[in-house]
Design a protein around this motif. Structure first.
Motif, PDB file in Angstrom:
ATOM      1  N   HIS A 116      -7.351  28.112 -11.224  1.00 22.86           N
ATOM      2  CA  HIS A 116      -6.949  26.881 -10.546  1.00 22.86           C
ATOM      3  C   HIS A 116      -6.103  25.988 -11.449  1.00 22.86           C
ATOM      4  N   SER A 117      -6.490  25.929 -12.703  1.00 26.17           N
ATOM      5  CA  SER A 117      -5.750  25.074 -13.634  1.00 26.17           C
ATOM      6  C   SER A 117      -4.359  25.637 -13.886  1.00 26.17           C
ATOM      7  N   TYR A 118      -4.259  26.950 -13.924  1.00 25.96           N
ATOM      8  CA  TYR A 118      -2.957  27.584 -14.083  1.00 25.96           C
ATOM      9  C   TYR A 118      -2.055  27.223 -12.904  1.00 25.96           C
ATOM     10  N   LEU A 119      -2.611  27.296 -11.685  1.00 23.02           N
ATOM     11  CA  LEU A 119      -1.820  26.980 -10.496  1.00 23.02           C
ATOM     12  C   LEU A 119      -1.353  25.528 -10.517  1.00 23.02           C
ATOM     13  N   VAL A 120      -2.207  24.640 -10.997  1.00 19.89           N
ATOM     14  CA  VAL A 120      -1.834  23.230 -11.109  1.00 19.89           C
ATOM     15  C   VAL A 120      -0.664  23.058 -12.072  1.00 19.89           C
ATOM     16  N   SER A 121      -0.705  23.781 -13.182  1.00 17.80           N
ATOM     17  CA  SER A 121       0.397  23.671 -14.145  1.00 17.80           C
ATOM     18  C   SER A 121       1.654  24.338 -13.591  1.00 17.80           C
ATOM     19  N   LEU A 122       1.487  25.454 -12.914  1.00 20.50           N
ATOM     20  CA  LEU A 122       2.624  26.162 -12.307  1.00 20.50           C
ATOM     21  C   LEU A 122       3.340  25.267 -11.301  1.00 20.50           C
ATOM     22  N   LEU A 123       2.567  24.582 -10.463  1.00 19.28           N
ATOM     23  CA  LEU A 123       3.130  23.746  -9.401  1.00 19.28           C
ATOM     24  C   LEU A 123       3.557  22.371  -9.915  1.00 19.28           C
ATOM     25  N   GLY A 124       3.302  22.134 -11.205  1.00 15.32           N
ATOM     26  CA  GLY A 124       3.826  20.913 -11.813  1.00 15.32           C
ATOM     27  C   GLY A 124       3.130  19.633 -11.394  1.00 15.32           C
ATOM     28  N   ILE A 125       1.849  19.715 -11.096  1.00 12.68           N
ATOM     29  CA  ILE A 125       1.116  18.488 -10.748  1.00 12.68           C
ATOM     30  C   ILE A 125       0.732  17.774 -12.040  1.00 12.68           C
ATOM     31  N   LYS A 126       1.087  16.494 -12.114  1.00 14.20           N
ATOM     32  CA  LYS A 126       0.935  15.801 -13.384  1.00 14.20           C
ATOM     33  C   LYS A 126      -0.492  15.291 -13.646  1.00 14.20           C
ATOM     34  N   MET A 133       0.855  -1.198   0.000  1.00 18.31           N
ATOM     35  CA  MET A 133       0.000   0.000   0.000  1.00 18.31           C
ATOM     36  C   MET A 133       0.889   1.246   0.000  1.00 18.31           C
ATOM     37  N   ASN A 134       0.581   2.211  -0.846  1.00 16.96           N
ATOM     38  CA  ASN A 134       1.350   3.453  -0.826  1.00 16.96           C
ATOM     39  C   ASN A 134       0.422   4.639  -0.530  1.00 16.96           C
ATOM     40  N   ILE A 135       0.978   5.843  -0.644  1.00 18.67           N
ATOM     41  CA  ILE A 135       0.224   7.043  -0.276  1.00 18.67           C
ATOM     42  C   ILE A 135      -0.040   7.884  -1.522  1.00 18.67           C
ATOM     43  N   LEU A 136      -1.237   8.369  -1.674  1.00 19.83           N
ATOM     44  CA  LEU A 136      -1.531   9.370  -2.708  1.00 19.83           C
ATOM     45  C   LEU A 136      -1.895  10.673  -2.006  1.00 19.83           C
ATOM     46  N   LYS A 137      -1.131  11.730  -2.333  1.00 21.30           N
ATOM     47  CA  LYS A 137      -1.448  13.051  -1.791  1.00 21.30           C
ATOM     48  C   LYS A 137      -2.146  13.835  -2.887  1.00 21.30           C
ATOM     49  N   PHE A 138      -3.341  14.291  -2.608  1.00 18.82           N
ATOM     50  CA  PHE A 138      -4.010  15.098  -3.628  1.00 18.82           C
ATOM     51  C   PHE A 138      -4.586  16.362  -3.024  1.00 18.82           C
ATOM     52  N   PHE A 139      -4.841  17.329  -3.882  1.00 24.21           N
ATOM     53  CA  PHE A 139      -5.464  18.534  -3.363  1.00 24.21           C
ATOM     54  C   PHE A 139      -6.677  18.893  -4.198  1.00 24.21           C
ATOM     55  N   THR A 140      -7.553  19.650  -3.586  1.00 26.14           N
ATOM     56  CA  THR A 140      -8.814  19.952  -4.225  1.00 26.14           C
ATOM     57  C   THR A 140      -8.896  21.452  -4.465  1.00 26.14           C
ATOM     58  N   ALA A 141      -9.226  21.822  -5.687  1.00 28.20           N
ATOM     59  CA  ALA A 141      -9.363  23.229  -6.034  1.00 28.20           C
ATOM     60  C   ALA A 141     -10.813  23.478  -6.436  1.00 28.20           C
ATOM     61  N   GLY A 142     -11.375  24.487  -5.812  1.00 27.72           N
ATOM     62  CA  GLY A 142     -12.760  24.812  -6.114  1.00 27.72           C
ATOM     63  C   GLY A 142     -13.199  25.772  -5.037  1.00 27.72           C
ATOM     64  N   SER A 143     -14.369  26.336  -5.148  1.00 33.67           N
ATOM     65  CA  SER A 143     -14.811  27.259  -4.114  1.00 33.67           C
ATOM     66  C   SER A 143     -15.913  26.596  -3.293  1.00 33.67           C
ATOM     67  N   ILE A 169      -9.795  33.847  -4.803  1.00 36.43           N
ATOM     68  CA  ILE A 169      -8.527  34.422  -5.255  1.00 36.43           C
ATOM     69  C   ILE A 169      -7.672  34.953  -4.112  1.00 36.43           C
ATOM     70  N   GLN A 170      -8.298  35.436  -3.035  1.00 29.47           N
ATOM     71  CA  GLN A 170      -7.463  35.959  -1.950  1.00 29.47           C
ATOM     72  C   GLN A 170      -6.770  34.860  -1.158  1.00 29.47           C
ATOM     73  N   TYR A 171      -7.068  33.606  -1.486  1.00 28.61           N
ATOM     74  CA  TYR A 171      -6.379  32.505  -0.816  1.00 28.61           C
ATOM     75  C   TYR A 171      -5.476  31.734  -1.766  1.00 28.61           C
ATOM     76  N   THR A 172      -5.039  32.413  -2.839  1.00 29.68           N
ATOM     77  CA  THR A 172      -4.144  31.781  -3.803  1.00 29.68           C
ATOM     78  C   THR A 172      -2.921  31.166  -3.122  1.00 29.68           C
ATOM     79  N   ARG A 173      -2.355  31.894  -2.151  1.00 25.34           N
ATOM     80  CA  ARG A 173      -1.148  31.374  -1.502  1.00 25.34           C
ATOM     81  C   ARG A 173      -1.420  30.070  -0.766  1.00 25.34           C
ATOM     82  N   ASN A 174      -2.630  29.947  -0.200  1.00 22.78           N
ATOM     83  CA  ASN A 174      -2.957  28.701   0.500  1.00 22.78           C
ATOM     84  C   ASN A 174      -3.066  27.545  -0.485  1.00 22.78           C
ATOM     85  N   MET A 175      -3.585  27.869  -1.670  1.00 23.82           N
ATOM     86  CA  MET A 175      -3.733  26.838  -2.688  1.00 23.82           C
ATOM     87  C   MET A 175      -2.361  26.401  -3.199  1.00 23.82           C
TER      88      MET A 175
END
Lengths: 301, 416
Positions: free
Chosen positions: B125-135, B1-11, B92-98
């Motif tokens: 949100h999609s831009y941030l995903v590409s910026l942070l390099g999530i595949k 068993m391994n670990i998957l770390k994921f994050f959720t973007a949405g309001s 948008i004011q929580y961009t840094r948290n995302m």
């Protein structure tokens, strides 16, 4: 980091070791808060894995409420002798004797809240700049938002609105004089992860974690160990039950669960099926929906 | 068993907290006493059912305002995997948290309200995903129950998102129609959308191949701590303790210590009481070298046949995280793995309007701003490009006046 060749326990372990070594590298006077509970016992094993064959770059610190389970203290002293590391004890009784805190009265009196003062005094006395603790984010919803490196001001207060962003695996331990950092290496572990790790590593635990016969009374719907530290009266009916403890805290606020689980496999089985969370057996969390958040703001672990 | 770390973007309005609540609830990850606390709370859905969003709103202010301010980490596991969710606010004011939540994730769930389709926030949100390099990206098209579970609605949104994904270079995208409120396609396949032949969200998360993230084989290990017991029997013991960032170190590998540039050969790899033949990415180990060279915390051990970039002038993407704006006239501290050194932001090349993705020149950089800068460091850093190696291509900026973490840096090029 591509960690996917690693089993989940190996990954959690490697992350915790990385965090412990960051503490060693970034702070002048760190300490490991040791309660005698399974989470801090796990931390000791992780510290061995991080620093052996060297010595720990920090002492263990026990905040002793004086209302301990005997078995915990016995375990603590044997463990310290075995690992050969320094133990510092901060005494709540001493804080009471010095008039810094006042013993609670009444039926639900507990020394749990008093610990915070003793903890802060101990930090001040030894000038600790980082205190490693065994808190986990799955324990409680305020903890779910706390950083791994969690900065406290000189009054020990946590300010949830001013937390530093914590990115990648980079931990910012820079602080001003008087501030200190609480560090939680097993933040990402769940209760079950800790038990599975203890089983895998074959780590000994205080006997109270396993089912045993004990005199108990029922308080607020929960089973409490009968002890001189509980203010009992005639209404309290003492019954002998087969119980174990899921967390180890002050005797006056740690509830037991009825259980036949006397082997670690049985405990893991029981937890997997359990429908009550671990902190559900802690009266200290029951005060209000924001009980933990309020205590953490005040300097609690 | 391994670990998957994921994050959720949405309001909040997209039902993000409800989606996470649903995942926890339907996988039996909510325990009886938590459920009791939930039921006794006075927040209910319109139809009287429990508001699952409360499960993730941890802080008092959030419960009062009904919004997610910070990053909350949630845990659950199935027979196949352990999951760590970074629940981040979408406004948008929580961009840094995302950005914070996304930095450790290997998969992102982008939530789209089926009633609204692809909106400004989706682009952000999609831009941030590409910026942070999530595949890996899962586009969860939510509230399908409010659109009569219509395939036409789903397909139209999917087509629109495809164009955006292409524009941003997002390759691994999976589209799932869901209703977090009703539970459709979250854990169990929905019976309301026979036209959908894909998997439920949970099933997808259980089997998605996460090896795609950071496939680099270049061996890197920042030295965190030097272990020197200096006892009689271990008088000459000197071990370099650290966590392998990427690649694999093997006994007898030739390695170079940077920034010094001195080379040696690995004589031994230790992990607690065991000796290992090799140390894999992610493992925390102790490495011993044949030669006694001067190495301390902040240095990096790398495989000598695959050296990283060494530079004092680095082009990087910066996300600003502090209420006090960037000051290009002062020195900051840059922390790159175990190394810290002074730095200045020499130049702001451009700022990105993260709602429209337009780039424009800028003189100032404020909270939640994102753009390209040139960083000048006092000591050279030994790094890889973020796109090749997230762990060795990222750094944080610290304001030495406040000690706060004020910026997240992703290295894109060496300027020298």
């Amino acid at each position: 980091m591509s960690e996917y060749n690693l089993d989940y326990l190996d990954e959690l372990e490697a992350e915790a070791i990385h965090i412990l070594r960051e503490v060693a590298g970034q702070f002048e006077k760190p300490a490991l808060l040791f309660s005698g509970g399974k989470d801090s016992i796990t931390l000791v094993r992780l510290a061995e894995k991080a620093f052996r064959p060297g010595k720990f770059p920090f002492p263990l610190v026990h905040i002793d409420t004086g209302h301990n389970f005997e078995e915990t203290i016995q375990y603590r002293d044997e463990m310290v002798a075995r690992i050969g590391e320094k133990l510092i004890i901060g005494s709540v009784q001493q804080s009471i004797d010095e008039g810094k805190v006042i013993e609670q009265t009444g039926k639900n009196a507990s020394r749990n809240a008093l610990q915070t003062v003793t903890l802060l005094d101990t930090i001040l006395e030894h000038k600790f700049d980082a205190c490693i603790g065994g808190a986990r984010r799955d324990e409680e919803k305020a903890r779910a938002k706390e950083r791994i490196f969690s900065v406290r001001d000189e009054f020990g207060q946590w300010d949830p609105k001013r937390q530093r962003p914590e990115l990648w695996n980079i931990y910012n331990g820079k602080i001003h004089k008087g501030e200190n950092v609480r560090v939680f290496p097993i933040s990402n572990w769940t209760e079950l992860d800790v038990w599975n790790y203890i089983r895998r590593e074959n780590i000994a635990l205080p006997s109270i974690y396993f089912a045993h016969q004990r005199d108990c009374i029922t308080r607020n719907g929960q089973l409490m160990a009968a002890s001189p530290f509980l203010n009992m009266d005639d209404e309290d009916l003492v019954e002998s039950k087969k119980v174990r403890f899921r967390t180890v805290g002050d005797m006056s606020c740690t509830a037991a669960v009825e259980s036949d689980a006397d082997l670690i496999d049985d405990i893991i089985q029981e937890i997997s099926e359990s429908k009550i969370s671990e902190r559900g057996a802690r009266l200290d969390d029951k005060v209000s929906e924001a009980a933990m958040e309020d205590r953490k703001k005040g300097g609690y672990f | 068993m391994n670990i998957l770390k994921f994050f959720t973007a949405g309001s909040v309005d997209d039902g993000k907290s409800t989606l996470i609540g649903r995942l926890l609830y339907d996988t039996d990850s909510i325990l009886a006493d938590q459920l009791e606390a939930l039921q006794s709370s006075n927040r209910k859905n319109d139809d009287g059912t429990i508001d699952l969003a409360i499960l993730t709103d941890g802080l008092r202010a959030e419960r009062e305002q009904g919004i997610t301010i910070d990053v909350a980490y949630k845990y659950f596991q199935t027979a196949k995997r352990k999951f760590i969710i970074a629940d981040t606010p979408g406004h948008i004011q929580y961009t840094r948290n995302m950005v914070t939540g996304a930095s450790t994730a290997n998969l992102a769930i982008i939530l789209i309200d089926a009633r609204n389709g692809v909106v400004e926030q989706t682009i952000r949100h999609s831009y941030l995903v590409s910026l942070l390099g999530i595949k890996h990206i899962v586009v969860a098209i939510n509230k399908m129950d409010m659109m009569d579970y219509s395939e036409t609605v789903f397909t139209a949104i999917k087509e629109k998102y495809k164009a955006l994904a292409q524009n941003l270079g997002l390759k691994e995208v999976t589209y799932i129609p869901v209703s977090a409120l009703k539970g459709d396609n979250i854990v169990q396949p929905s019976t309301n959308m026979d036209w959908y032949e894909g998997e439920s969200l949970l099933h997808f998360l259980e089997q998605v191949d996460t090896d795609l993230q950071d496939k680099t084989t270049k061996a890197r290990m920042p030295v965190q701590w030097v272990i020197r017991p200096q006892t009689d029997e271990l008088h000459d013991y000197r071990g370099y303790a650290g966590r392998v960032l990427s690649g694999t170190f093997k006994v007898n590998d030739k390695v170079t210590a940077l920034p010094a540039g001195t080379s040696s050969t690995i004589s031994k790899i230790e992990f607690f009481e065991n000796e290992l033949e090799q140390a894999l990415a992610g493992q925390s180990v102790i490495i011993h070298l044949k030669d006694n060279i001067d190495i301390s915390r902040g240095d990096t051990l790398v495989n000598s046949s695959a050296l990283p970039i060494e530079s004092k002038l680095i082009e990087a993407d910066l996300c600003w995280m502090d209420t006090r704006a960037l000051d290009t006239s002062i020195m900051y501290i840059i922390q790159h793995n175990s190394k810290t050194t002074k730095c200045k932001i020499n130049e702001i090349l451009h700022k990105v309007d993260i709602n429209t993705l337009e780039k424009h020149t800028a003189d100032e950089f404020k909270l939640n701003d994102i753009g390209r800068v040139i960083v000048k460091t006092a000591d050279a850093l030994a790094f890889d490009l973020y796109g090749d190696n997230r762990a060795n291509g990222s750094a944080i900026l610290i304001d030495s006046r406040t000690n706060l973490t004020v910026g997240a840096l992703m290295f894109r090029a060496s300027v020298e």
